[in-house]
Design an enzyme around this catalytic site. Structure first.
Site, mmCIF file in Angstrom:
data_model
loop_
_atom_site.group_PDB
_atom_site.id
_atom_site.type_symbol
_atom_site.label_atom_id
_atom_site.label_comp_id
_atom_site.label_asym_id
_atom_site.label_seq_id
_atom_site.Cartn_x
_atom_site.Cartn_y
_atom_site.Cartn_z
ATOM 1 N N GLY A 11 0.828 -1.201 0.000
ATOM 2 C CA GLY A 11 0.000 0.000 0.000
ATOM 3 C C GLY A 11 0.861 1.249 0.000
ATOM 4 N N PHE A 12 0.241 2.388 -0.202
ATOM 5 C CA PHE A 12 0.955 3.660 -0.315
ATOM 6 C C PHE A 12 1.798 3.967 0.927
ATOM 7 C CE2 PHE A 12 1.246 8.264 0.223
ATOM 8 C CZ PHE A 12 1.821 8.635 -0.986
ATOM 9 N N ILE A 13 1.174 3.949 2.093
ATOM 10 C CA ILE A 13 1.898 4.303 3.317
ATOM 11 C C ILE A 13 2.924 3.230 3.654
ATOM 12 C CG2 ILE A 13 1.661 4.713 5.807
ATOM 13 C CD1 ILE A 13 -1.134 5.897 5.169
ATOM 14 N N TYR A 153 -16.714 -1.326 8.361
ATOM 15 C CA TYR A 153 -15.287 -0.983 8.305
ATOM 16 C C TYR A 153 -14.879 -0.208 9.555
ATOM 17 C CZ TYR A 153 -11.137 1.739 7.110
ATOM 18 O OH TYR A 153 -9.908 2.335 7.146
ATOM 19 N N LYS A 157 -12.396 -1.370 12.774
ATOM 20 C CA LYS A 157 -11.202 -0.622 13.173
ATOM 21 C C LYS A 157 -11.312 -0.168 14.628
ATOM 22 C CE LYS A 157 -8.172 0.073 10.860
ATOM 23 N NZ LYS A 157 -6.944 -0.745 10.730
#
Length: 163
Positions: A11-13, A153, A157
């Site tokens: 993923g991006f991060i 979602y 979390k």
């Protein structure tokens, strides 16, 4: 050399964190499910770039696959774990709620158990602003109540935060 396990390195991060830590001289192992929620080819290119560094290794697997995750953790023996991986997407959680329970709750539990078993020095887990749900106070603060999630979602979390 400190061994850091990062979940979600495609993923991006996760990719950018892994690159930064590798540039600083750490040994990094990435764990990613390569799900098709985002462009898989992009994820594969990110891992291919990271794999050019000899201090990077990776495992492709789902967090909820306990056998694969534990085998990787037992072999890599992380000293630090950064848990960024999750099944993301608010709308998709309405269509495929089980994917969120499996990845976000069961998967996070597996990460936490590996951290306990390997007695890691530090465990960092990412969450989301979605946990604030119907909270109308802006901007959000970590001290704000997060009791009104609006999606599965967000609820998964929040559950991982509580765990």
């Amino acid at each position: 050399m400190t061994r850091i396990l990062i979940t979600g390195t495609a993923g991006f991060i996760g990719y950018h964190l892994a690159k930064l830590l590798l540039d600083e001289g750490y040994r990094v192992h990435g764990y990613d499910g390569m799900t098709d929620y985002y462009d898989v080819a992009l994820k594969q290119r990110r891992h291919a770039m990271l794999l050019q560094n000899p201090n990077f290794s990776a495992t492709e697997g789902m967090l909820e696959d306990l056998e694969t995750f534990d085998a990787m953790a037992d072999e890599f023996k992380p000293e630090i774990i950064v848990h960024l991986a999750a099944q993301a997407g608010v709308r998709y959680s309405l269509e495929q709620p089980r994917a969120y329970i499996d990845a976000n709750i069961v998967g996070t539990f597996n990460v936490m158990e590996a951290a306990r078993r390997h007695e890691v020095q530090h465990l960092l887990m990412a969450s989301t602003s979605s946990v604030y749900g119907a909270n109308e106070d802006m901007p959000y603060a970590e001290t704000d109540k997060a009791d009104t999630q609006l999606t599965i979602y967000a609820a998964t979390k929040k559950a991982t935060e509580s765990m």
